[in-house]
Design a protein around this motif. Structure first.
Motif, PDB file in Angstrom:
ATOM      1  N   ALA A 111       0.887  -1.382  -0.046  1.00  0.00           N
ATOM      2  CA  ALA A 111      -0.232   0.007  -0.014  1.00  0.00           C
ATOM      3  C   ALA A 111       0.871   1.300   0.066  1.00  0.00           C
ATOM      4  N   ILE A 112       1.843   1.343   0.902  1.00  0.00           N
ATOM      5  CA  ILE A 112       2.918   2.403   0.787  1.00  0.00           C
ATOM      6  C   ILE A 112       3.403   2.748  -0.551  1.00  0.00           C
ATOM      7  N   ILE A 113       3.861   1.530  -1.381  1.00  0.00           N
ATOM      8  CA  ILE A 113       4.598   1.838  -2.589  1.00  0.00           C
ATOM      9  C   ILE A 113       3.502   2.358  -3.432  1.00  0.00           C
ATOM     10  N   ILE A 114       2.277   1.520  -3.644  1.00  0.00           N
ATOM     11  CA  ILE A 114       1.326   2.059  -4.705  1.00  0.00           C
ATOM     12  C   ILE A 114       0.761   3.460  -4.269  1.00  0.00           C
ATOM     13  N   LEU A 115       0.588   3.944  -3.082  1.00  0.00           N
ATOM     14  CA  LEU A 115      -0.233   5.139  -2.617  1.00  0.00           C
ATOM     15  C   LEU A 115       1.002   6.243  -2.929  1.00  0.00           C
ATOM     16  N   SER A 116       2.230   6.050  -2.585  1.00  0.00           N
ATOM     17  CA  SER A 116       3.294   6.837  -2.831  1.00  0.00           C
ATOM     18  C   SER A 116       3.504   7.259  -4.353  1.00  0.00           C
ATOM     19  N   ILE A 117       3.280   6.084  -5.500  1.00  0.00           N
ATOM     20  CA  ILE A 117       3.484   6.386  -6.641  1.00  0.00           C
ATOM     21  C   ILE A 117       2.360   7.262  -7.370  1.00  0.00           C
ATOM     22  N   LEU A 118       1.178   6.822  -6.806  1.00  0.00           N
ATOM     23  CA  LEU A 118      -0.048   7.604  -7.055  1.00  0.00           C
ATOM     24  C   LEU A 118       0.172   9.056  -6.493  1.00  0.00           C
ATOM     25  N   GLY A 119       0.267   9.438  -5.319  1.00  0.00           N
ATOM     26  CA  GLY A 119       0.660  10.706  -4.753  1.00  0.00           C
ATOM     27  C   GLY A 119       1.485  11.544  -5.571  1.00  0.00           C
ATOM     28  N   ILE A 120       2.785  10.864  -6.004  1.00  0.00           N
ATOM     29  CA  ILE A 120       3.658  11.640  -6.807  1.00  0.00           C
ATOM     30  C   ILE A 120       3.041  12.067  -8.135  1.00  0.00           C
ATOM     31  N   LEU A 121       2.199  11.205  -8.698  1.00  0.00           N
ATOM     32  CA  LEU A 121       1.635  11.436  -9.921  1.00  0.00           C
ATOM     33  C   LEU A 121       0.584  12.777  -9.726  1.00  0.00           C
ATOM     34  N   PHE A 122      -0.209  12.609  -8.620  1.00  0.00           N
ATOM     35  CA  PHE A 122      -1.121  13.664  -8.505  1.00  0.00           C
ATOM     36  C   PHE A 122      -0.344  14.931  -8.387  1.00  0.00           C
ATOM     37  N   LYS A 123       0.640  14.982  -7.410  1.00  0.00           N
ATOM     38  CA  LYS A 123       1.409  15.948  -7.114  1.00  0.00           C
ATOM     39  C   LYS A 123       1.870  16.726  -8.274  1.00  0.00           C
ATOM     40  N   GLY A 124       2.384  16.076  -9.357  1.00  0.00           N
ATOM     41  CA  GLY A 124       2.916  16.267 -10.576  1.00  0.00           C
ATOM     42  C   GLY A 124       1.643  16.909 -11.563  1.00  0.00           C
ATOM     43  N   ASN A 125       0.563  16.760 -11.202  1.00  0.00           N
ATOM     44  CA  ASN A 125      -0.793  16.911 -12.102  1.00  0.00           C
ATOM     45  C   ASN A 125      -0.655  16.213 -13.310  1.00  0.00           C
ATOM     46  N   HIS A 126      -0.447  14.722 -13.131  1.00  0.00           N
ATOM     47  CA  HIS A 126      -0.292  14.037 -14.549  1.00  0.00           C
ATOM     48  C   HIS A 126      -1.659  14.045 -15.159  1.00  0.00           C
ATOM     49  N   PRO A 127      -1.570  14.332 -16.535  1.00  0.00           N
ATOM     50  CA  PRO A 127      -2.699  14.453 -17.268  1.00  0.00           C
ATOM     51  C   PRO A 127      -3.513  13.131 -17.065  1.00  0.00           C
ATOM     52  N   GLU A 128      -2.991  12.084 -17.239  1.00  0.00           N
ATOM     53  CA  GLU A 128      -3.901  10.952 -17.030  1.00  0.00           C
ATOM     54  C   GLU A 128      -4.834  10.886 -15.627  1.00  0.00           C
ATOM     55  N   LEU A 129      -4.299  11.620 -14.714  1.00  0.00           N
ATOM     56  CA  LEU A 129      -5.049  11.593 -13.470  1.00  0.00           C
ATOM     57  C   LEU A 129      -5.870  12.988 -13.345  1.00  0.00           C
ATOM     58  N   VAL A 130      -5.426  14.100 -13.631  1.00  0.00           N
ATOM     59  CA  VAL A 130      -6.181  15.268 -13.545  1.00  0.00           C
ATOM     60  C   VAL A 130      -6.592  15.937 -14.951  1.00  0.00           C
ATOM     61  N   GLY A 131      -6.788  15.189 -15.988  1.00  0.00           N
ATOM     62  CA  GLY A 131      -6.840  15.838 -17.348  1.00  0.00           C
ATOM     63  C   GLY A 131      -8.289  16.042 -17.685  1.00  0.00           C
ATOM     64  N   GLY A 132      -9.132  15.030 -17.409  1.00  0.00           N
ATOM     65  CA  GLY A 132     -10.518  14.948 -17.878  1.00  0.00           C
ATOM     66  C   GLY A 132     -11.450  15.958 -16.900  1.00  0.00           C
ATOM     67  N   GLU A 133     -12.694  16.014 -17.398  1.00  0.00           N
ATOM     68  CA  GLU A 133     -13.799  16.950 -16.734  1.00  0.00           C
ATOM     69  C   GLU A 133     -14.247  16.437 -15.480  1.00  0.00           C
ATOM     70  N   GLU A 134     -14.272  15.136 -15.359  1.00  0.00           N
ATOM     71  CA  GLU A 134     -14.720  14.565 -13.954  1.00  0.00           C
ATOM     72  C   GLU A 134     -13.656  14.189 -13.083  1.00  0.00           C
ATOM     73  N   ASP A 135     -12.317  14.621 -13.360  1.00  0.00           N
ATOM     74  CA  ASP A 135     -11.140  14.234 -12.572  1.00  0.00           C
ATOM     75  C   ASP A 135     -11.043  15.380 -11.572  1.00  0.00           C
ATOM     76  N   PRO A 136     -10.314  15.249 -10.518  1.00  0.00           N
ATOM     77  CA  PRO A 136     -10.034  16.370  -9.536  1.00  0.00           C
ATOM     78  C   PRO A 136      -9.435  17.563 -10.327  1.00  0.00           C
ATOM     79  N   LYS A 137      -9.732  18.603  -9.657  1.00  0.00           N
ATOM     80  CA  LYS A 137      -9.004  19.745 -10.164  1.00  0.00           C
ATOM     81  C   LYS A 137      -7.817  20.277  -9.909  1.00  0.00           C
ATOM     82  N   ASN A 138      -7.704  20.060  -8.432  1.00  0.00           N
ATOM     83  CA  ASN A 138      -6.159  20.275  -7.905  1.00  0.00           C
ATOM     84  C   ASN A 138      -5.524  19.132  -7.321  1.00  0.00           C
ATOM     85  N   GLY A 139      -4.597  18.596  -8.295  1.00  0.00           N
ATOM     86  CA  GLY A 139      -3.991  17.730  -7.879  1.00  0.00           C
ATOM     87  C   GLY A 139      -3.142  17.530  -6.639  1.00  0.00           C
TER      88      GLY A 139
END
Length: 87
Positions: free
Chosen positions: A20-48
């Motif tokens: 869980a630490i490994i997977i969530l850390s990777i997801l957190g890093i991607l959200f922090k960098g506003n990765h387009p796959e995670l924050v690019g769509g209309e239904e996705d979060p606005k502030n990564g």
């Protein structure tokens, strides 16, 4: 000191916490960098970065589980070396 949980539960919790630490850390890093796959769509979060902060809080909680379950597993190892009877 006696363990609070069984040996199998302690080691299972330890392994799950590691993954869980490994997977969530990777997801957190991607959200922090506003990765387009995670924050690019209309239904996705606005502030990564806000989502990343929440994910990193979850990582800290799993780190607490990791420490607790690891200590419980070590207590079981110590008990088994002393010749305690396992029920």
């Amino acid at each position: 000191m006696k363990p609070l949980v069984g040996a199998m539960q302690a080691w299972s919790c330890f392994v799950i916490s590691v993954f869980a630490i490994i997977i969530l850390s990777i997801l957190g890093i991607l959200f922090k960098g506003n990765h387009p796959e995670l924050v690019g769509g209309e239904e996705d979060p606005k502030n990564g970065e806000e989502v990343a902060a929440t994910v990193f809080i979850a990582v800290m909680i799993y780190a607490g589980f990791l420490v607790f379950c690891g200590l419980q597993g070590l207590l079981h190892l110590r008990e088994s070396r002393r010749g305690a009877i396992a029920l």
